[in-house]
Write a protein that holds these residues in place. Structure first.
Motif, PDB file in Angstrom:
ATOM      1  N   MET A   1       0.849  -1.185   0.000  1.00  0.00           N
ATOM      2  CA  MET A   1       0.000   0.000   0.000  1.00  0.00           C
ATOM      3  C   MET A   1       0.884   1.234   0.000  1.00  0.00           C
ATOM      4  SD  MET A   1      -2.786   1.151   2.851  1.00  0.00           S
ATOM      5  CE  MET A   1      -3.656   2.696   2.716  1.00  0.00           C
ATOM      6  N   THR A   2       0.626   2.186  -0.907  1.00  0.00           N
ATOM      7  CA  THR A   2       1.435   3.386  -1.017  1.00  0.00           C
ATOM      8  C   THR A   2       0.548   4.606  -0.993  1.00  0.00           C
ATOM      9  OG1 THR A   2       3.067   2.224  -2.348  1.00  0.00           O
ATOM     10  CG2 THR A   2       3.083   4.624  -2.451  1.00  0.00           C
ATOM     11  N   THR A   3       0.891   5.571  -0.165  1.00  0.00           N
ATOM     12  CA  THR A   3       0.153   6.825  -0.117  1.00  0.00           C
ATOM     13  C   THR A   3       1.134   7.965  -0.254  1.00  0.00           C
ATOM     14  OG1 THR A   3      -1.514   5.868   1.317  1.00  0.00           O
ATOM     15  CG2 THR A   3      -1.366   8.279   1.252  1.00  0.00           C
ATOM     16  N   VAL A   4       0.822   8.958  -1.092  1.00  0.00           N
ATOM     17  CA  VAL A   4       1.675  10.114  -1.285  1.00  0.00           C
ATOM     18  C   VAL A   4       1.036  11.307  -0.598  1.00  0.00           C
ATOM     19  CG1 VAL A   4       2.737  11.646  -2.960  1.00  0.00           C
ATOM     20  CG2 VAL A   4       2.503   9.211  -3.478  1.00  0.00           C
ATOM     21  N   LEU A   5       1.749  11.905   0.360  1.00  0.00           N
ATOM     22  CA  LEU A   5       1.240  13.061   1.081  1.00  0.00           C
ATOM     23  C   LEU A   5       2.234  14.197   0.969  1.00  0.00           C
ATOM     24  CD1 LEU A   5       0.082  11.382   4.410  1.00  0.00           C
ATOM     25  CD2 LEU A   5      -1.338  11.961   2.451  1.00  0.00           C
ATOM     26  N   ILE A   6       1.775  15.429   0.933  1.00  0.00           N
ATOM     27  CA  ILE A   6       2.640  16.590   1.010  1.00  0.00           C
ATOM     28  C   ILE A   6       2.383  17.262   2.348  1.00  0.00           C
ATOM     29  CG2 ILE A   6       3.106  18.877   0.072  1.00  0.00           C
ATOM     30  CD1 ILE A   6       4.205  16.773  -1.687  1.00  0.00           C
ATOM     31  N   GLY A   7       3.454  17.401   3.134  1.00  0.00           N
ATOM     32  CA  GLY A   7       3.346  18.123   4.386  1.00  0.00           C
ATOM     33  C   GLY A   7       2.869  17.291   5.560  1.00  0.00           C
ATOM     34  N   ALA A   8       2.737  15.990   5.383  1.00  0.00           N
ATOM     35  CA  ALA A   8       2.328  15.137   6.501  1.00  0.00           C
ATOM     36  C   ALA A   8       2.962  13.783   6.337  1.00  0.00           C
ATOM     37  CB  ALA A   8       0.816  14.999   6.548  1.00  0.00           C
ATOM     38  N   ALA A   9       3.170  13.101   7.447  1.00  0.00           N
ATOM     39  CA  ALA A   9       3.818  11.800   7.410  1.00  0.00           C
ATOM     40  C   ALA A   9       2.786  10.697   7.528  1.00  0.00           C
ATOM     41  CB  ALA A   9       4.829  11.680   8.565  1.00  0.00           C
ATOM     42  N   LEU A  10       2.982   9.661   6.751  1.00  0.00           N
ATOM     43  CA  LEU A  10       2.152   8.471   6.887  1.00  0.00           C
ATOM     44  C   LEU A  10       2.990   7.392   7.552  1.00  0.00           C
ATOM     45  CD1 LEU A  10      -0.387   6.776   6.161  1.00  0.00           C
ATOM     46  CD2 LEU A  10       0.870   6.049   4.130  1.00  0.00           C
ATOM     47  N   LEU A  11       2.539   6.875   8.656  1.00  0.00           N
ATOM     48  CA  LEU A  11       3.266   5.839   9.365  1.00  0.00           C
ATOM     49  C   LEU A  11       2.474   4.544   9.303  1.00  0.00           C
ATOM     50  CD1 LEU A  11       4.570   7.811  12.465  1.00  0.00           C
ATOM     51  CD2 LEU A  11       5.768   7.268  10.335  1.00  0.00           C
TER      52      LEU A  11
ATOM     53  N   LEU B   1       7.085  11.381 -10.527  1.00  0.00           N
ATOM     54  CA  LEU B   1       7.540  10.781  -9.275  1.00  0.00           C
ATOM     55  C   LEU B   1       6.368  10.310  -8.429  1.00  0.00           C
ATOM     56  CD1 LEU B   1      10.552  13.012  -8.172  1.00  0.00           C
ATOM     57  CD2 LEU B   1      10.545  10.815  -9.369  1.00  0.00           C
ATOM     58  N   ALA B   2       5.271  11.038  -8.478  1.00  0.00           N
ATOM     59  CA  ALA B   2       4.067  10.569  -7.780  1.00  0.00           C
ATOM     60  C   ALA B   2       3.643   9.215  -8.321  1.00  0.00           C
ATOM     61  CB  ALA B   2       2.945  11.588  -7.947  1.00  0.00           C
ATOM     62  N   LYS B   3       3.778   9.014  -9.634  1.00  0.00           N
ATOM     63  CA  LYS B   3       3.422   7.726 -10.236  1.00  0.00           C
ATOM     64  C   LYS B   3       4.401   6.634  -9.811  1.00  0.00           C
ATOM     65  CE  LYS B   3       1.191   9.809 -14.276  1.00  0.00           C
ATOM     66  NZ  LYS B   3       1.258  10.029 -15.750  1.00  0.00           N
ATOM     67  N   VAL B   4       5.687   6.995  -9.727  1.00  0.00           N
ATOM     68  CA  VAL B   4       6.685   6.020  -9.270  1.00  0.00           C
ATOM     69  C   VAL B   4       6.355   5.543  -7.861  1.00  0.00           C
ATOM     70  CG1 VAL B   4       9.095   5.734  -8.561  1.00  0.00           C
ATOM     71  CG2 VAL B   4       8.561   6.826 -10.747  1.00  0.00           C
ATOM     72  N   LEU B   5       6.012   6.471  -6.976  1.00  0.00           N
ATOM     73  CA  LEU B   5       5.706   6.107  -5.599  1.00  0.00           C
ATOM     74  C   LEU B   5       4.400   5.332  -5.504  1.00  0.00           C
ATOM     75  CD1 LEU B   5       6.720   9.423  -3.822  1.00  0.00           C
ATOM     76  CD2 LEU B   5       8.012   7.294  -3.917  1.00  0.00           C
ATOM     77  N   ALA B   6       3.435   5.709  -6.321  1.00  0.00           N
ATOM     78  CA  ALA B   6       2.152   5.009  -6.301  1.00  0.00           C
ATOM     79  C   ALA B   6       2.286   3.576  -6.769  1.00  0.00           C
ATOM     80  CB  ALA B   6       1.143   5.753  -7.176  1.00  0.00           C
ATOM     81  N   ALA B   7       3.333   3.301  -7.564  1.00  0.00           N
ATOM     82  CA  ALA B   7       3.555   1.953  -8.084  1.00  0.00           C
ATOM     83  C   ALA B   7       4.612   1.199  -7.282  1.00  0.00           C
ATOM     84  CB  ALA B   7       3.969   2.033  -9.555  1.00  0.00           C
TER      85      ALA B   7
ATOM     86  N   PRO C   1       6.481  -1.383  -4.928  1.00  0.00           N
ATOM     87  CA  PRO C   1       6.216  -2.819  -4.823  1.00  0.00           C
ATOM     88  C   PRO C   1       5.337  -3.170  -3.625  1.00  0.00           C
ATOM     89  CG  PRO C   1       8.534  -2.408  -5.262  1.00  0.00           C
ATOM     90  CD  PRO C   1       7.916  -1.078  -4.960  1.00  0.00           C
ATOM     91  N   THR C   2       4.666  -4.280  -3.718  1.00  0.00           N
ATOM     92  CA  THR C   2       3.820  -4.767  -2.635  1.00  0.00           C
ATOM     93  C   THR C   2       4.645  -4.921  -1.352  1.00  0.00           C
ATOM     94  OG1 THR C   2       2.440  -5.974  -4.209  1.00  0.00           O
ATOM     95  CG2 THR C   2       2.325  -6.655  -1.898  1.00  0.00           C
ATOM     96  N   GLY C   3       4.087  -4.441  -0.242  1.00  0.00           N
ATOM     97  CA  GLY C   3       4.781  -4.537   1.035  1.00  0.00           C
ATOM     98  C   GLY C   3       5.661  -3.351   1.345  1.00  0.00           C
ATOM     99  N   ILE C   4       5.808  -2.420   0.392  1.00  0.00           N
ATOM    100  CA  ILE C   4       6.610  -1.214   0.594  1.00  0.00           C
ATOM    101  C   ILE C   4       5.673  -0.016   0.697  1.00  0.00           C
ATOM    102  CG2 ILE C   4       8.332   0.322  -0.419  1.00  0.00           C
ATOM    103  CD1 ILE C   4       9.449  -2.360   0.571  1.00  0.00           C
ATOM    104  N   THR C   5       5.844   0.812   1.732  1.00  0.00           N
ATOM    105  CA  THR C   5       5.044   2.013   1.889  1.00  0.00           C
ATOM    106  C   THR C   5       5.930   3.240   1.719  1.00  0.00           C
ATOM    107  OG1 THR C   5       5.359   2.045   4.291  1.00  0.00           O
ATOM    108  CG2 THR C   5       3.441   0.866   3.443  1.00  0.00           C
ATOM    109  N   THR C   6       5.328   4.351   1.324  1.00  0.00           N
ATOM    110  CA  THR C   6       6.075   5.583   1.105  1.00  0.00           C
ATOM    111  C   THR C   6       5.297   6.781   1.645  1.00  0.00           C
ATOM    112  OG1 THR C   6       5.108   6.039  -1.072  1.00  0.00           O
ATOM    113  CG2 THR C   6       7.066   4.632  -1.029  1.00  0.00           C
ATOM    114  N   SER C   7       6.021   7.836   1.967  1.00  0.00           N
ATOM    115  CA  SER C   7       5.420   9.113   2.344  1.00  0.00           C
ATOM    116  C   SER C   7       6.231  10.229   1.701  1.00  0.00           C
ATOM    117  CB  SER C   7       5.440   9.314   3.867  1.00  0.00           C
ATOM    118  OG  SER C   7       4.731   8.297   4.532  1.00  0.00           O
ATOM    119  N   VAL C   8       5.554  11.309   1.332  1.00  0.00           N
ATOM    120  CA  VAL C   8       6.213  12.493   0.804  1.00  0.00           C
ATOM    121  C   VAL C   8       5.928  13.655   1.742  1.00  0.00           C
ATOM    122  CG1 VAL C   8       6.444  14.069  -1.150  1.00  0.00           C
ATOM    123  CG2 VAL C   8       5.955  11.647  -1.548  1.00  0.00           C
ATOM    124  N   HIS C   9       6.959  14.442   2.058  1.00  0.00           N
ATOM    125  CA  HIS C   9       6.838  15.543   3.002  1.00  0.00           C
ATOM    126  C   HIS C   9       7.353  16.827   2.361  1.00  0.00           C
ATOM    127  CE1 HIS C   9       6.621  12.284   6.067  1.00  0.00           C
ATOM    128  NE2 HIS C   9       7.577  11.747   5.325  1.00  0.00           N
TER     129      HIS C   9
END
Length: 410
Positions: free
Chosen positions: A1-11, A90-96, A98-106
């Motif tokens: 599951m990948t979520t891209v956020l600006i200005g907030a952290a996803l944990l 880059l948003a598309k790269v993060l959205a894709a 791999p399974t089991g990897i999560t990302t956040s953008v700040h």
């Protein structure tokens, strides 16, 4: 599951069993425990980071808007820090991811380009001996919020016992970006596997042209010439020998800014590095498979002839400039032990290889060569000779070395 956020952290973290960090890393290095999954995740995270920046770490400041990133192999998570609007690709790269990897953008206050420019102003002020420029290292924070400088209280005492707040204020005024000062010890060159022979391996004892003790770095080829690397502070001219006096070869090129000397060897490189303790009498060595880029959060190993192999090392900073034995060096990376029962580096390990697992421990990837010990002095434990040890090390990343000297690693 990948979520891209600006200005907030996803944990959103993958479940992992809690265990002693040192035990985990040692098991990973042996390749005999379930913790090998950590380095498998690191390999995936590092590939994702490469796809984001597409350049080695010493060139990441050229990426517009890029501020920094960190990886967390334990939990399979990547945090990206960006100044301005994140490009769609880059948003598309993060959205894709791999399974089991999560990302956040700040959102980051500064780009890495701005922070490096501030860092270079601090280096220039220190080299000129400008009043109040007492720092001995300077580097960007991975979140793009500013710089960190290191200074020694002894050095600051020559300027009226400057406090951390005063050093921070002076550095901020010069750098033009926020600076946090941290008191500690200055980086110290770490200038002993005793008797190597062709084919030459990294991590062996070198007797320097000045009769000092250093460690061999990666082997490779410069055109048709077989070479070994070591640190330039070990010597930039003259003949290198093994610990038992066998000729390795002459120093034929060097770059003091990169703290690297190239030795043209008699024989060929093995494409391996010495594993195990400093007293590795069996000659056990592991393969080096290619070269990789460094990311804050990566787990790496360092192999030195004085203190042996240490694998509980976590990269805490990249793009660091530091004064080492009176000379400023740029584009250093810093790694710190995660297990207080061991050390990061010892004096005598200079020039030795820094490596990272590419498949859970069987093969290792070149990441850099040891330049200096830093952080806090610690009890050495088992070493080849009386020496000094530290809980952190600075190393030169492999990418600019390969580029500068036109090398093909063995």
């Amino acid at each position: 599951m990948t979520t891209v956020l600006i200005g907030a952290a996803l944990l959103l973290l993958l479940p992992t069993a809690r265990a002693d960090a040192g035990d985990s890393v040692r098991a990973i290095h042996r390749g005999d425990g379930p913790e090998t999954a950590v380095l498998a995740r690191q390999e995936i995270l590092d590939r994702l980071a490469d796809e984001i920046t597409r350049v080695p770490e010493h060139e990441r400041s050229l990426v517009p808007g890029y501020a920094g990133h960190t990886v967390d192999p334990q939990h399979g998570h990547l945090d990206l820090y960006w100044h301005g609007t994140l490009p769609d690709h880059l948003a598309k790269v993060l959205a894709a991811a791999p399974t089991g990897i999560t990302t956040s953008v700040h959102r980051a206050p500064y780009s890495l380009r701005e922070l490096r420019a501030g860092r270079d102003r601090l280096v220039d002020a220190a080299e000129r001996g400008e009043e109040g420029a007492v720092w001995t290292s300077a580097g960007p924070m991975a979140d793009g919020s500013g710089l960190t400088v290191g200074y020694t209280p002894d050095g600051a005492s020559r300027h009226g016992d400057a406090t951390a707040d005063e050093v921070s204020a002076r550095a901020t005024a010069i750098a033009g970006v926020p600076v946090t000062a941290v008191a500690g010890t200055a980086s110290t060159a770490t200038t002993t596997r005793h008797s190597d022979a062709s084919p030459w391996s990294a991590g062996a004892e070198l007797t320097t042209p000045g009769n000092g003790w250093c460690t061999s770095g990666f082997g490779g080829w410069r055109g048709t010439t077989a070479v070994l690397l070591t640190a330039s502070h070990c010597g930039t001219s003259g003949t290198y020998r093994t610990g038992t006096g066998t000729v390795v070869g002459p120093a034929t090129d060097s770059d003091t800014g990169l703290d690297t000397t190239v030795i043209s060897v008699n024989g060929t490189p093995s494409g391996k590095y010495f594993d195990g303790g400093w007293d590795n009498a069996s000659g056990y060595a592991k393969r080096v498979v290619g070269a990789g880029r460094n990311n804050v959060g990566d787990l790496v190993c360092a192999s030195g002839a004085m203190s042996g192999i240490h694998c509980s090392l976590k990269i805490t900073a990249t793009d660091v400039a530091a004064e080492v034995n009176g000379q400023w060096r740029t584009d250093l990376d810093t790694a710190t032990r995660t297990d207080d029962s061991t050390v990061a580096v010892a004096k005598g390990d200079s020039g030795g290889p820094v490596i990272a697992s590419v498949n859970g421990g069987a093969d290792m990837q070149a990441r850099g060569i040891i330049s200096a010990g830093t952080g806090n002095p610690v009890v050495c434990g088992s070493v080849a000779a009386p020496t000094t040890c530290w809980d952190s090390l600075r190393f030169v990343p492999i990418a600019p070395i390969v580029s500068k000297f036109g090398l093909s690693l063995a």
